[in-house]
Design a protein around this motif. Structure first.
Motif, PDB file in Angstrom:
ATOM      1  N   ALA A  63     -24.492   9.677  38.067  1.00  0.00           N
ATOM      2  CA  ALA A  63     -23.884  10.793  37.718  1.00  0.00           C
ATOM      3  C   ALA A  63     -24.687  11.801  36.712  1.00  0.00           C
ATOM      4  N   MET A  64     -25.442  10.859  35.804  1.00  0.00           N
ATOM      5  CA  MET A  64     -26.318  11.330  34.942  1.00  0.00           C
ATOM      6  C   MET A  64     -27.411  11.794  35.588  1.00  0.00           C
ATOM      7  N   ALA A  65     -28.066  11.304  36.800  1.00  0.00           N
ATOM      8  CA  ALA A  65     -29.267  11.572  37.204  1.00  0.00           C
ATOM      9  C   ALA A  65     -29.065  13.118  37.982  1.00  0.00           C
ATOM     10  N   ILE A  66     -27.792  13.062  38.708  1.00  0.00           N
ATOM     11  CA  ILE A  66     -27.586  14.308  39.277  1.00  0.00           C
ATOM     12  C   ILE A  66     -27.163  15.666  38.361  1.00  0.00           C
ATOM     13  N   MET A  67     -26.519  15.269  37.222  1.00  0.00           N
ATOM     14  CA  MET A  67     -26.442  16.572  36.410  1.00  0.00           C
ATOM     15  C   MET A  67     -27.658  16.745  35.685  1.00  0.00           C
ATOM     16  N   ASN A  68     -28.428  16.050  35.573  1.00  0.00           N
ATOM     17  CA  ASN A  68     -29.867  16.384  34.740  1.00  0.00           C
ATOM     18  C   ASN A  68     -30.704  16.857  35.653  1.00  0.00           C
ATOM     19  N   PHE A  69     -30.663  16.723  37.129  1.00  0.00           N
ATOM     20  CA  PHE A  69     -31.320  17.495  38.033  1.00  0.00           C
ATOM     21  C   PHE A  69     -30.714  18.927  38.090  1.00  0.00           C
ATOM     22  N   HIS A  70     -29.311  18.924  38.085  1.00  0.00           N
ATOM     23  CA  HIS A  70     -28.917  20.448  38.321  1.00  0.00           C
ATOM     24  C   HIS A  70     -29.105  21.156  37.231  1.00  0.00           C
ATOM     25  N   TYR A  71     -29.312  20.623  35.771  1.00  0.00           N
ATOM     26  CA  TYR A  71     -29.733  21.361  34.639  1.00  0.00           C
ATOM     27  C   TYR A  71     -31.205  21.770  34.658  1.00  0.00           C
ATOM     28  N   ASP A  72     -31.903  20.954  35.150  1.00  0.00           N
ATOM     29  CA  ASP A  72     -33.336  21.315  35.250  1.00  0.00           C
ATOM     30  C   ASP A  72     -33.720  22.503  36.263  1.00  0.00           C
ATOM     31  N   VAL A  73     -32.774  22.547  37.297  1.00  0.00           N
ATOM     32  CA  VAL A  73     -33.206  23.719  38.366  1.00  0.00           C
ATOM     33  C   VAL A  73     -32.055  24.858  38.189  1.00  0.00           C
ATOM     34  N   SER A  74     -31.539  24.701  37.006  1.00  0.00           N
ATOM     35  CA  SER A  74     -30.474  25.839  36.548  1.00  0.00           C
ATOM     36  C   SER A  74     -29.710  26.127  37.663  1.00  0.00           C
ATOM     37  N   MET A  75     -28.862  24.911  38.346  1.00  0.00           N
ATOM     38  CA  MET A  75     -28.068  25.346  39.285  1.00  0.00           C
ATOM     39  C   MET A  75     -26.888  26.227  38.979  1.00  0.00           C
ATOM     40  N   GLU A  76     -26.367  26.221  37.757  1.00  0.00           N
ATOM     41  CA  GLU A  76     -25.220  26.863  37.464  1.00  0.00           C
ATOM     42  C   GLU A  76     -25.512  28.431  37.611  1.00  0.00           C
ATOM     43  N   MET A  77     -26.775  28.690  37.004  1.00  0.00           N
ATOM     44  CA  MET A  77     -27.040  30.275  37.036  1.00  0.00           C
ATOM     45  C   MET A  77     -27.299  30.566  38.415  1.00  0.00           C
ATOM     46  N   VAL A  78     -28.014  29.835  39.356  1.00  0.00           N
ATOM     47  CA  VAL A  78     -28.232  30.086  40.622  1.00  0.00           C
ATOM     48  C   VAL A  78     -26.914  30.263  41.437  1.00  0.00           C
ATOM     49  N   GLN A  79     -25.893  29.688  40.937  1.00  0.00           N
ATOM     50  CA  GLN A  79     -24.517  29.814  41.685  1.00  0.00           C
ATOM     51  C   GLN A  79     -23.742  31.260  40.911  1.00  0.00           C
ATOM     52  N   GLN A  80     -24.208  31.486  39.948  1.00  0.00           N
ATOM     53  CA  GLN A  80     -23.703  32.579  39.172  1.00  0.00           C
ATOM     54  C   GLN A  80     -24.187  33.804  39.804  1.00  0.00           C
ATOM     55  N   LYS A  81     -25.478  33.627  40.103  1.00  0.00           N
ATOM     56  CA  LYS A  81     -26.291  34.892  40.522  1.00  0.00           C
ATOM     57  C   LYS A  81     -25.946  34.826  42.260  1.00  0.00           C
ATOM     58  N   LEU A  82     -25.575  33.857  42.867  1.00  0.00           N
ATOM     59  CA  LEU A  82     -25.259  33.866  44.210  1.00  0.00           C
ATOM     60  C   LEU A  82     -23.761  34.629  44.243  1.00  0.00           C
ATOM     61  N   HIS A  83     -23.008  34.304  43.371  1.00  0.00           N
ATOM     62  CA  HIS A  83     -21.884  34.918  43.461  1.00  0.00           C
ATOM     63  C   HIS A  83     -21.824  36.369  43.098  1.00  0.00           C
ATOM     64  N   PHE A  84     -22.634  36.764  42.292  1.00  0.00           N
ATOM     65  CA  PHE A  84     -23.008  38.394  41.892  1.00  0.00           C
ATOM     66  C   PHE A  84     -23.343  39.130  43.216  1.00  0.00           C
ATOM     67  N   MET A  85     -24.426  38.433  43.943  1.00  0.00           N
ATOM     68  CA  MET A  85     -24.891  39.125  45.149  1.00  0.00           C
ATOM     69  C   MET A  85     -23.893  39.160  46.280  1.00  0.00           C
ATOM     70  N   LEU A  86     -22.734  38.292  46.465  1.00  0.00           N
ATOM     71  CA  LEU A  86     -21.995  38.354  47.531  1.00  0.00           C
ATOM     72  C   LEU A  86     -20.831  39.126  47.001  1.00  0.00           C
ATOM     73  N   THR A  87     -20.264  39.421  45.602  1.00  0.00           N
ATOM     74  CA  THR A  87     -19.147  40.050  45.357  1.00  0.00           C
ATOM     75  C   THR A  87     -19.468  41.214  44.473  1.00  0.00           C
ATOM     76  N   GLY A  88     -20.440  41.392  43.900  1.00  0.00           N
ATOM     77  CA  GLY A  88     -20.874  42.498  43.044  1.00  0.00           C
ATOM     78  C   GLY A  88     -20.278  42.317  41.655  1.00  0.00           C
ATOM     79  N   GLU A  89     -19.511  41.057  41.491  1.00  0.00           N
ATOM     80  CA  GLU A  89     -18.725  40.863  40.310  1.00  0.00           C
ATOM     81  C   GLU A  89     -19.653  39.364  39.450  1.00  0.00           C
ATOM     82  N   LYS A  90     -19.555  39.743  38.279  1.00  0.00           N
ATOM     83  CA  LYS A  90     -19.858  38.469  37.226  1.00  0.00           C
ATOM     84  C   LYS A  90     -18.882  37.485  37.182  1.00  0.00           C
TER      85      LYS A  90
END
Length: 205
Positions: free
Chosen positions: A112-139
Protein backbone atom coordinates in the motif's frame (compact mmCIF):
# COMPACT_ATOMS: atom_id res chain seq x y z
CA UNK A 1 28.13 -53.53 -32.36
CA UNK A 2 27.54 -51.74 -29.03
CA UNK A 3 23.97 -51.33 -27.82
CA UNK A 4 23.00 -47.64 -27.54
CA UNK A 5 21.28 -46.34 -24.43
CA UNK A 6 20.16 -42.71 -24.23
CA UNK A 7 20.20 -40.78 -20.96
CA UNK A 8 18.80 -37.31 -20.34
CA UNK A 9 19.35 -35.79 -16.90
CA UNK A 10 16.63 -33.69 -15.33
CA UNK A 11 17.63 -30.15 -14.47
CA UNK A 12 16.40 -30.37 -10.87
CA UNK A 13 14.26 -32.55 -8.63
CA UNK A 14 12.93 -32.50 -5.06
CA UNK A 15 13.22 -35.42 -2.67
CA UNK A 16 12.59 -35.98 1.02
CA UNK A 17 15.28 -36.47 3.65
CA UNK A 18 16.58 -40.05 3.82
CA UNK A 19 15.60 -40.77 0.21
CA UNK A 20 17.77 -43.12 -1.86
CA UNK A 21 18.32 -41.41 -5.21
CA UNK A 22 18.11 -43.81 -8.15
CA UNK A 23 18.75 -43.25 -11.83
CA UNK A 24 15.03 -43.01 -12.58
CA UNK A 25 14.76 -40.10 -10.14
CA UNK A 26 17.33 -37.91 -11.89
CA UNK A 27 17.22 -39.08 -15.51
CA UNK A 28 15.13 -40.34 -18.38
CA UNK A 29 16.49 -43.55 -19.87
CA UNK A 30 15.72 -44.81 -23.38
CA UNK A 31 16.97 -48.11 -24.75
CA UNK A 32 16.29 -51.85 -24.72
CA UNK A 33 13.86 -52.71 -21.94
CA UNK A 34 16.15 -55.42 -20.54
CA UNK A 35 18.77 -52.77 -19.75
CA UNK A 36 16.44 -49.87 -19.07
CA UNK A 37 14.72 -51.37 -16.02
CA UNK A 38 18.01 -52.37 -14.39
CA UNK A 39 19.66 -49.00 -15.09
CA UNK A 40 16.69 -47.04 -13.76
CA UNK A 41 16.74 -49.01 -10.48
CA UNK A 42 20.46 -48.37 -9.82
CA UNK A 43 21.12 -46.41 -6.61
CA UNK A 44 23.29 -43.31 -7.04
CA UNK A 45 23.28 -41.53 -3.70
CA UNK A 46 21.68 -41.83 -0.28
CA UNK A 47 20.49 -38.51 1.19
CA UNK A 48 22.08 -37.99 4.61
CA UNK A 49 22.16 -35.21 7.17
CA UNK A 50 25.56 -33.98 5.93
CA UNK A 51 24.01 -33.25 2.53
CA UNK A 52 21.96 -30.47 4.10
CA UNK A 53 19.44 -29.16 1.53
CA UNK A 54 21.17 -29.38 -1.87
CA UNK A 55 22.99 -32.21 -3.65
CA UNK A 56 24.36 -32.13 -7.20
CA UNK A 57 24.33 -35.36 -9.20
CA UNK A 58 26.94 -35.22 -11.98
CA UNK A 59 26.73 -37.27 -15.17
CA UNK A 60 30.26 -38.75 -14.87
CA UNK A 61 29.68 -40.91 -11.74
CA UNK A 62 26.43 -42.01 -13.35
CA UNK A 63 28.23 -43.11 -16.52
CA UNK A 64 30.87 -44.98 -14.48
CA UNK A 65 28.16 -46.74 -12.47
CA UNK A 66 26.34 -47.94 -15.59
CA UNK A 67 29.48 -48.97 -17.52
CA UNK A 68 30.75 -50.89 -14.51
CA UNK A 69 27.61 -53.04 -14.71
CA UNK A 70 27.27 -53.04 -18.52
CA UNK A 71 30.69 -52.28 -20.08
CA UNK A 72 29.48 -53.15 -23.59
CA UNK A 73 26.78 -50.43 -23.68
CA UNK A 74 27.17 -47.26 -25.71
CA UNK A 75 25.83 -44.36 -23.63
CA UNK A 76 24.49 -41.26 -25.37
CA UNK A 77 24.06 -38.27 -23.03
CA UNK A 78 21.38 -35.72 -23.93
CA UNK A 79 20.70 -32.42 -22.16
CA UNK A 80 22.36 -31.08 -18.96
CA UNK A 81 25.36 -32.72 -17.28
CA UNK A 82 24.18 -32.11 -13.72
CA UNK A 83 20.95 -32.58 -11.83
CA UNK A 84 20.37 -30.41 -8.76
CA UNK A 85 18.59 -32.30 -5.98
CA UNK A 86 16.68 -30.16 -3.48
CA UNK A 87 16.17 -31.95 -0.17
CA UNK A 88 12.92 -31.12 1.58
CA UNK A 89 13.47 -31.27 5.30
CA UNK A 90 10.59 -32.47 7.45
CA UNK A 91 9.09 -29.60 9.39
CA UNK A 92 8.61 -30.21 13.08
CA UNK A 93 5.37 -28.25 13.11
CA UNK A 94 3.23 -26.08 10.91
CA UNK A 95 4.00 -22.34 10.69
CA UNK A 96 2.35 -20.29 13.42
CA UNK A 97 -0.87 -18.55 12.37
CA UNK A 98 0.24 -15.44 14.28
CA UNK A 99 3.57 -15.26 12.41
CA UNK A 100 1.85 -15.77 9.05
CA UNK A 101 -0.69 -13.05 9.89
CA UNK A 102 2.04 -10.58 10.93
CA UNK A 103 3.98 -11.21 7.70
CA UNK A 104 0.78 -10.81 5.64
CA UNK A 105 -0.03 -7.48 7.33
CA UNK A 106 3.53 -6.20 6.81
CA UNK A 107 3.43 -7.13 3.12
CA UNK A 108 0.00 -5.52 2.73
CA UNK A 109 1.17 -2.27 4.36
CA UNK A 110 4.37 -2.28 2.32
CA UNK A 111 2.48 -2.76 -0.94
CA UNK A 112 0.00 0.00 0.00
CA UNK A 113 2.83 2.40 0.84
CA UNK A 114 4.56 1.63 -2.44
CA UNK A 115 1.39 2.39 -4.44
CA UNK A 116 0.68 5.59 -2.50
CA UNK A 117 4.26 6.85 -2.88
CA UNK A 118 4.12 6.17 -6.61
CA UNK A 119 0.89 8.16 -6.96
CA UNK A 120 2.39 10.97 -4.92
CA UNK A 121 5.52 11.06 -7.10
CA UNK A 122 3.49 11.35 -10.32
CA UNK A 123 0.96 13.80 -8.77
CA UNK A 124 -1.96 11.51 -9.52
CA UNK A 125 -4.41 13.57 -7.44
CA UNK A 126 -3.57 16.70 -9.45
CA UNK A 127 -3.93 14.79 -12.70
CA UNK A 128 -7.39 13.57 -11.69
CA UNK A 129 -8.40 17.10 -10.64
CA UNK A 130 -7.30 18.46 -14.03
CA UNK A 131 -9.09 15.64 -15.82
CA UNK A 132 -12.28 16.47 -13.91
CA UNK A 133 -11.91 20.17 -14.86
CA UNK A 134 -11.35 19.29 -18.53
CA UNK A 135 -14.48 17.12 -18.65
CA UNK A 136 -16.86 19.22 -16.53
CA UNK A 137 -15.41 22.74 -16.53
CA UNK A 138 -15.63 22.78 -12.73
CA UNK A 139 -12.88 22.59 -10.12
CA UNK A 140 -13.20 19.79 -7.61
CA UNK A 141 -10.69 18.89 -4.88
CA UNK A 142 -11.88 15.27 -4.65
CA UNK A 143 -13.35 14.05 -7.97
CA UNK A 144 -14.69 10.81 -6.50
CA UNK A 145 -16.38 9.72 -9.74
CA UNK A 146 -12.85 9.35 -11.16
CA UNK A 147 -10.97 8.28 -8.03
CA UNK A 148 -13.32 5.48 -6.93
CA UNK A 149 -13.46 3.63 -10.30
CA UNK A 150 -9.71 4.18 -10.66
CA UNK A 151 -9.04 2.56 -7.27
CA UNK A 152 -11.30 -0.40 -8.08
CA UNK A 153 -9.70 -0.76 -11.51
CA UNK A 154 -6.24 -0.68 -9.95
CA UNK A 155 -7.08 -3.64 -7.72
CA UNK A 156 -8.73 -5.61 -10.55
CA UNK A 157 -5.77 -4.84 -12.81
CA UNK A 158 -3.36 -6.28 -10.23
CA UNK A 159 -5.44 -9.44 -9.97
CA UNK A 160 -5.50 -9.88 -13.76
CA UNK A 161 -1.80 -9.01 -14.07
CA UNK A 162 -0.74 -11.65 -11.55
CA UNK A 163 -3.32 -14.12 -12.92
CA UNK A 164 -4.36 -15.22 -9.43
CA UNK A 165 -7.31 -14.99 -7.09
CA UNK A 166 -6.12 -16.76 -3.95
CA UNK A 167 -5.32 -20.25 -5.33
CA UNK A 168 -7.45 -19.90 -8.46
CA UNK A 169 -5.78 -19.10 -11.80
CA UNK A 170 -7.74 -17.56 -14.67
CA UNK A 171 -5.70 -19.34 -17.36
CA UNK A 172 -2.70 -21.63 -17.73
CA UNK A 173 -0.24 -18.84 -18.52
CA UNK A 174 2.40 -18.24 -15.80
CA UNK A 175 2.11 -14.90 -14.03
CA UNK A 176 5.09 -12.49 -13.84
CA UNK A 177 5.90 -13.60 -10.30
CA UNK A 178 6.08 -17.26 -11.33
CA UNK A 179 8.33 -16.36 -14.27
CA UNK A 180 10.70 -14.41 -12.01
CA UNK A 181 10.77 -17.23 -9.44
CA UNK A 182 11.48 -19.72 -12.24
CA UNK A 183 14.35 -17.58 -13.58
CA UNK A 184 15.76 -17.20 -10.07
CA UNK A 185 15.52 -20.96 -9.44
CA UNK A 186 17.17 -21.67 -12.80
CA UNK A 187 20.08 -19.32 -12.03
CA UNK A 188 20.38 -20.80 -8.53
CA UNK A 189 20.49 -24.36 -9.89
CA UNK A 190 23.11 -23.33 -12.46
CA UNK A 191 25.27 -21.73 -9.76
CA UNK A 192 24.96 -24.72 -7.44
CA UNK A 193 25.75 -27.17 -10.25
CA UNK A 194 29.01 -25.34 -10.96
CA UNK A 195 30.18 -24.39 -7.46
CA UNK A 196 28.70 -26.90 -5.03
CA UNK A 197 28.94 -30.32 -6.63
CA UNK A 198 29.02 -32.15 -3.29
CA UNK A 199 28.79 -35.70 -4.67
CA UNK A 200 31.73 -35.15 -7.01
CA UNK A 201 33.74 -33.40 -4.26
CA UNK A 202 33.23 -36.35 -1.91
CA UNK A 203 34.44 -38.75 -4.59
CA UNK A 204 37.59 -36.67 -5.25
CA UNK A 205 38.65 -36.86 -1.61
Amino acid sequence: MATPVYIRLRQSIRVSSGHVIRVRDVAKVAGPSSYKQIIESMAIHNIEEKDKNIVVIDIHPLIELILKRFPHLELEIIGPNQCVVHVDKKLAKKPSLIIVSVIWVLLFIGAAMAIMNFHYDVSMEMVQQKLHFMLTGEKEEHPLWIQVPYSIGLGLGMILFFNHWFRKKFNEEPNPMEVEVFKYQEDLDHYVAINENKVEQDEDR
